[in-house]
Design a protein around this motif. Structure first.
Motif, PDB file in Angstrom:
ATOM      1  N   PHE A 228      -1.280  43.997 -23.772  1.00 50.94           N
ATOM      2  CA  PHE A 228      -0.997  45.129 -24.659  1.00 50.94           C
ATOM      3  C   PHE A 228       0.373  45.027 -25.332  1.00 50.94           C
ATOM      4  N   ARG A 276      -3.610  25.528 -10.405  1.00 49.88           N
ATOM      5  CA  ARG A 276      -3.793  26.537 -11.451  1.00 49.88           C
ATOM      6  C   ARG A 276      -3.316  25.992 -12.789  1.00 49.88           C
TER       7      ARG A 276
ATOM      8  N   GLU B  15      -7.306  50.159 -15.147  1.00 50.57           N
ATOM      9  CA  GLU B  15      -8.022  48.891 -15.053  1.00 50.57           C
ATOM     10  C   GLU B  15      -9.506  49.213 -15.173  1.00 50.57           C
ATOM     11  N   ALA B 107      -4.192  35.712 -16.564  1.00 51.83           N
ATOM     12  CA  ALA B 107      -3.939  36.710 -15.521  1.00 51.83           C
ATOM     13  C   ALA B 107      -3.768  36.023 -14.172  1.00 51.83           C
ATOM     14  N   LEU B 108      -4.577  35.006 -13.951  1.00 53.09           N
ATOM     15  CA  LEU B 108      -4.480  34.280 -12.684  1.00 53.09           C
ATOM     16  C   LEU B 108      -3.096  33.654 -12.540  1.00 53.09           C
ATOM     17  N   TYR B 111      -0.276  36.734 -12.535  1.00 55.39           N
ATOM     18  CA  TYR B 111      -0.280  37.681 -11.422  1.00 55.39           C
ATOM     19  C   TYR B 111      -0.660  37.028 -10.091  1.00 55.39           C
ATOM     20  N   GLY B 113      -3.204  35.747  -8.693  1.00 55.09           N
ATOM     21  CA  GLY B 113      -4.407  36.089  -7.953  1.00 55.09           C
ATOM     22  C   GLY B 113      -4.472  37.540  -7.533  1.00 55.09           C
ATOM     23  N   HIS B 114      -3.454  38.319  -7.865  1.00 52.07           N
ATOM     24  CA  HIS B 114      -3.472  39.726  -7.462  1.00 52.07           C
ATOM     25  C   HIS B 114      -4.104  40.645  -8.504  1.00 52.07           C
ATOM     26  N   ALA B 115      -4.238  40.171  -9.733  1.00 55.72           N
ATOM     27  CA  ALA B 115      -4.829  41.027 -10.761  1.00 55.72           C
ATOM     28  C   ALA B 115      -6.246  41.390 -10.385  1.00 55.72           C
ATOM     29  N   ASP B 116      -6.639  42.575 -10.789  1.00 57.58           N
ATOM     30  CA  ASP B 116      -8.007  43.023 -10.538  1.00 57.58           C
ATOM     31  C   ASP B 116      -8.910  42.370 -11.586  1.00 57.58           C
ATOM     32  N   ARG B 118     -12.143  42.591 -11.969  1.00 56.91           N
ATOM     33  CA  ARG B 118     -13.419  43.267 -12.244  1.00 56.91           C
ATOM     34  C   ARG B 118     -13.444  43.863 -13.652  1.00 56.91           C
ATOM     35  N   ARG B 122      -7.051  44.891 -16.135  1.00 58.16           N
ATOM     36  CA  ARG B 122      -6.052  45.423 -17.049  1.00 58.16           C
ATOM     37  C   ARG B 122      -6.303  45.012 -18.501  1.00 58.16           C
ATOM     38  N   PHE B 123      -7.042  43.929 -18.702  1.00 59.34           N
ATOM     39  CA  PHE B 123      -7.186  43.353 -20.034  1.00 59.34           C
ATOM     40  C   PHE B 123      -8.421  43.889 -20.758  1.00 59.34           C
TER      41      PHE B 123
ATOM     42  N   ALA C  30       3.313  41.822  -9.389  1.00 57.95           N
ATOM     43  CA  ALA C  30       2.035  41.634  -8.707  1.00 57.95           C
ATOM     44  C   ALA C  30       2.299  41.072  -7.327  1.00 57.95           C
ATOM     45  N   ARG C  70      -4.674  47.409  -5.607  1.00 58.08           N
ATOM     46  CA  ARG C  70      -6.001  47.073  -5.084  1.00 58.08           C
ATOM     47  C   ARG C  70      -5.827  46.499  -3.689  1.00 58.08           C
ATOM     48  N   THR C  75      -1.296  45.031  -8.435  1.00 56.41           N
ATOM     49  CA  THR C  75      -2.044  44.045  -9.221  1.00 56.41           C
ATOM     50  C   THR C  75      -1.225  43.505 -10.393  1.00 56.41           C
TER      51      THR C  75
END
Lengths: 363, 363, 363, 363
Positions: A228, A276, B15, B107-108, B111, B113-116, B118, B122-123, C30, C70, C75
């Motif tokens: 964002f 990664r 999210e 995101a991986l 963050y 691996g902590h980003a949600d 699902r 956030r995106f 995160a 989470r 996150t």
């Protein structure tokens, strides 16, 4: 709103025919090498009068550093610099009708007749010298982390450089771009004559042309940027649209991507030798996904409109009475501003990336 | 960096499959009428499931206002709202390979691996619901000053609406735009079938398409905006590039202007009935000169890439081991996100303009 | 202006008798552990009704986290939370004269009668619940770097705790402070009865008293902060003066230092076992020199005025006609707000330090 | 973090013995009269060497304006100015032990030995010249709205001016304050000799003393400021704690208010001749309720510590090896910096109020 950035902050000041233009660069880490010769070289790239296609107005553009540097090293204090204005022919601008395509009109409304109209005043492209100064410092910071930015003329007056130098990360292409970016006329050798011919044709007609600048940022760490409002695109575009005459900004395939199907636009991902660490086989997204760098080259383009100041007669109004008036501009103007925008676009992106890398803890 | 604006400030949160999305809107003048039905109508324009071209995922998107409003009137305190997430099928997203064109990868990295993951976490485009909520309040403020913003689909999958509804200020064109903008599928009647056909063709192929959204802002007072970093373009682009999937932003003729000569691009100025009241016969600059509004309609376009989530098999990597993997997405996705971006683009511009008008003392 | 911070940003919202108060905490790295029990414990320290000296209004103050967490882990997305308002007796506030010492008057002027007056509305101390929530997260971040913050009542109604627990860094004193800070009435054992007696005497008289909160920050890395506008003092004071009822903020010896000679005020420097590792034998500067932490404990005090809401009759004006009127407040009010300000001061400082440490690259 | 403000933004730069100090003032409305003589008079108030109590170092402090002013009128562009450094005896500062009470230590840690140590470098009180320049412009803006700010020495070395010139708004007291503020030694006539005697006694002993500056802001419109982070106190304190040597800031009765009962501290409200026009019979809250001005004089005090540079021998460490070392400072230092802080405090408050009034739409 003449300050940009969060941790690496640039404040610009000046008017085209006032005493000086300049900037204050805040947030430069103490110990950063400040190489005045490198800065001068960047300013020289932007300076007028470098080739037959540009305005003959000639400024020496020697910056005087007022603070923040001692013995060639950043002290941690804000770095202020000024560049004196010389060689200004203010007589050229007295009480002429509002120049179409210029900010004369909007400045008149906004500042109620108090704005300095000489040479475009606050709105002059000359103000970008401060950006280039700050950008030179940002580039130095970035270079220490392996980040480099090179821009070139992608098109002029509709003629286009069809070579895609941006999609891959191969060092050969990077070096080719670097060399093009440093040319007095920063276009690929194959395109230089064509681009110049179009500019000179317009000049001969008392007219002007526009162009597109393409920049590629190599080595930006994956993870730079945020979703964002903190997206790399948001911050880069805020900077690039600050550059006078820019009317469009795009990343990766940009507007063309809207014509593709998802199966064409999505860049396939492949392993790149680390847990990664990945790469893509194409780079339609210009190195940016979800506002965040993925490690591929960040590619962006800025559309630069034709120089508004042209010799041909135009319809306008006079600023005093507001009545219809014809205008025929004299004075010295670039028939195409895009070549000189090349180092400015690089500088703007360098400022944005230095700020983002400081925020991300990379610098 | 989830807060945008200076005097009219919007903070978004949420999210896709978390408890809720929402926003805090700060700086709304006390006494502003907050019409929940109008807000709901704006959210409904963005909501999924409105037509056969969109995802069948259906959210009710009823905002709950937590503060800042009493008896339908803004109290002057920040207006916080939340929209509960429902109807989420989280099973669709478990440990799949990184989706090409998505932020899964970045995101991986960012963050760790902590980003949600699902639903994009956030995106997700779902986060734009907060923007639309804030935009509805901004539109209300702007309407009180005669400012209105209407967007539509300018192109889909390469098919273009050739009608120029943006250049003039005539009220007939404004009303036409308004009506188009409010359609469930916000395209001109002449284009609707063609646009939809292209979307459905892609959908049938398990693929997706992109499009271009064009917005026109009417009635913005001349003098709004500032040179350089405070330019209307800078601030609007910073907002529009925050919208997921936007890869290009342009104003007026945008990238096309780079092909023109100055004599074609410059908009001739003419008197408009007041001492400092002027107009132009063309509007190639899209109502903006030197970063400042000149009173002509502000025209901008945002390029929206094809939906990254497609059913067709793609090459990617798995997020755990980083090895090559094929991905075939199931789940419910819009084959073209551009129609739903129309109210989001309007909302984003409304937020920017409300902020600029507050700064300029117009509100 | 309801957002505070640069990289660690807190946005607060709510009104005392509206649906909810809450906050959005942006910039939490995160992977940060978010321990809801710890957060609840901090909120419980601020909650009303903990001892005989406080208002009997009792809120459960259970925060609902809406995003950004989470499985107990941040996150990377903004963390939004809300705390529902319950147990509000709005009838207590209907159309009474302006309460002297309160924001009723200034809210009336600023918001033109639209502000929610119930329970102080936006100006209520209840809004500090959002600060405490954010502060709890900040404390968690800081604890990971060995930074801790403990506050206590330094004085109440003129009675003073003469023990200097702030000057040294000895762990015994730190532990003593920690234990005092966690008491339901956070005063040293020696002072507790005296302080309480003064509060209850005022309460019995239908009156109220003020007090001074002293906080000590241990373990802040030397080098944190910046000269001038980014000074630790500037940023901490901006936060502490946001807390309702605070009328003075000082660091180190504070106002007393103005009575000293330089030879008394200067803290002698001594080696502390490393090349650039030093300490001082006194701590009159409260751990701050030139706006920057020197590694000694950061000591600050905030003066909290007597609760403005008192039962005794006062002279005022009615808000409708503006005529002179007597006011006798009923309702439930803390006779001294300073004890409940203790965790708020800690939270505010934690937010500021988390932001500074993120900027400095320590977090 | 060398930029302060939101709409009226001040960026300061410089180092004590570098080429120049200066500032950029952004957001000055076009058309504002910029009176260089008035600015010079303000700078002269801050300049060293005005009386026997100050350092004999003498700077002419003539500002050179680089942009934003034409014909004595603000053009709307940022106003940049520089003041050349002259008369610097850099030899005084070579490789001496860390000066106790100074930023030498924290600068060493923060900037890793790259900070310019000469004359305090970035941390020098000389940097406040930029604040005074910006403050002079702010004062001009404020004067146009009937807002004026006068400060004086409230105490020196523990001796106090007991006259309360701050509580009322009577024009006689305002005029008295104005005259005191403009004296070369800005103390009430009754106190001048006593204050000077204490300073000179310290000077004779090779020592220094501190003092308290009290400022009163008259005519600030009721409604200026915001709750919480935008409180007048928060923003003023952030500025005042930027001023070197300030260790405490308080408003109204400040720390004393914590000793009062609510019935004493609350300022009774009375009608003042208009529907929402009120006044108070006392002014213990210093014109501020809930962070917002109520129209009564805004009163604040800043505690200035004794000059850290003293001739007496002190214990310290050497900056190279970090070993214990004695330090005996030579050079020219103010035995009390508080008198010269008087115009700086005024300037800082003027900057804050100009910003707040612009935000509130008053300017």
């Amino acid at each position: 709103m003449n300050t940009f950035g969060n941790l690496f902050r640039v404040t610009i000041f000046g008017e085209s025919h006032g005493p000086a233009v300049g900037c204050v660069v805040d947030g430069v880490p103490a110990g950063t090498k400040i190489d005045e010769a490198e800065i001068a070289a960047e300013l020289e790239r932007r300076a007028p009068g470098r080739s037959g296609t540009a305005t003959p107005r000639r400024e020496t553009d020697i910056p005087e550093i007022l603070s923040g540097v001692r013995g060639g090293i950043a002290t941690g204090a804000p770095i202020a610099c000024l560049i004196r204005n010389e060689n200004a022919h203010s007589g050229d601008y007295a009480e002429i009708p509002l120049r179409p395509g210029h900010a004369d009109w909007t400045a008149l409304v906004k500042y109620g007749g108090h704005a300095d109209p000489r040479g475009g005043g606050r709105f002059s492209g000359r103000l970008t010298a401060g950006l280039v100064f700050a950008g030179a410092i940002a580039k130095k910071l970035l270079a220490g982390k392996g980040v480099s930015i090179y821009a070139r003329l992608k098109s002029v007056a509709g003629a286009e450089d069809a070579i895609d130098l941006a999609s891959g990360g191969a060092s050969a292409r990077k070096e080719a771009l670097r060399q093009i970016s440093l040319k007095p006329f920063p276009a690929a050798d194959d395109c230089e004559e064509l681009f110049k011919a179009r500019i000179l044709a317009a000049k001969d007609a008392g007219d002007s042309v526009g162009g597109i600048v393409e920049a590629v940022c190599f080595g930006v760490p994956a993870g730079t940027g945020e979703p964002f409002f903190g997206s790399v695109e948001s911050r880069a575009a805020a900077m690039l649209f600050s550059v006078p005459a820019v009317k469009g900004v795009e990343f990766g395939r940009g507007f063309e991507i809207a014509k593709l199907r998802g199966s064409e636009a999505n860049d396939p991902i492949m392993p790149a030798g680390g847990k990664r660490s990945f790469a893509t086989t194409t780079n339609n997204n210009g190195g940016l996904l979800g506002g965040i760098a993925n490690g591929m080259p960040i590619v962006c383009r800025a559309a630069v409109k034709p120089t508004a100041s042209i010799a041909m007669a135009q319809d306008s109004v006079d600023p005093i009475m507001g009545e219809a008036a014809r205008i025929e501009l004299k004075g010295r103007h670039d028939p195409c501003i895009a070549p000189r925008a090349v180092p400015v676009v690089e500088a703007g992106l360098a400022i944005v990336l230095a700020d983002l890398l400081l925020e991300g803890g990379y610098l």
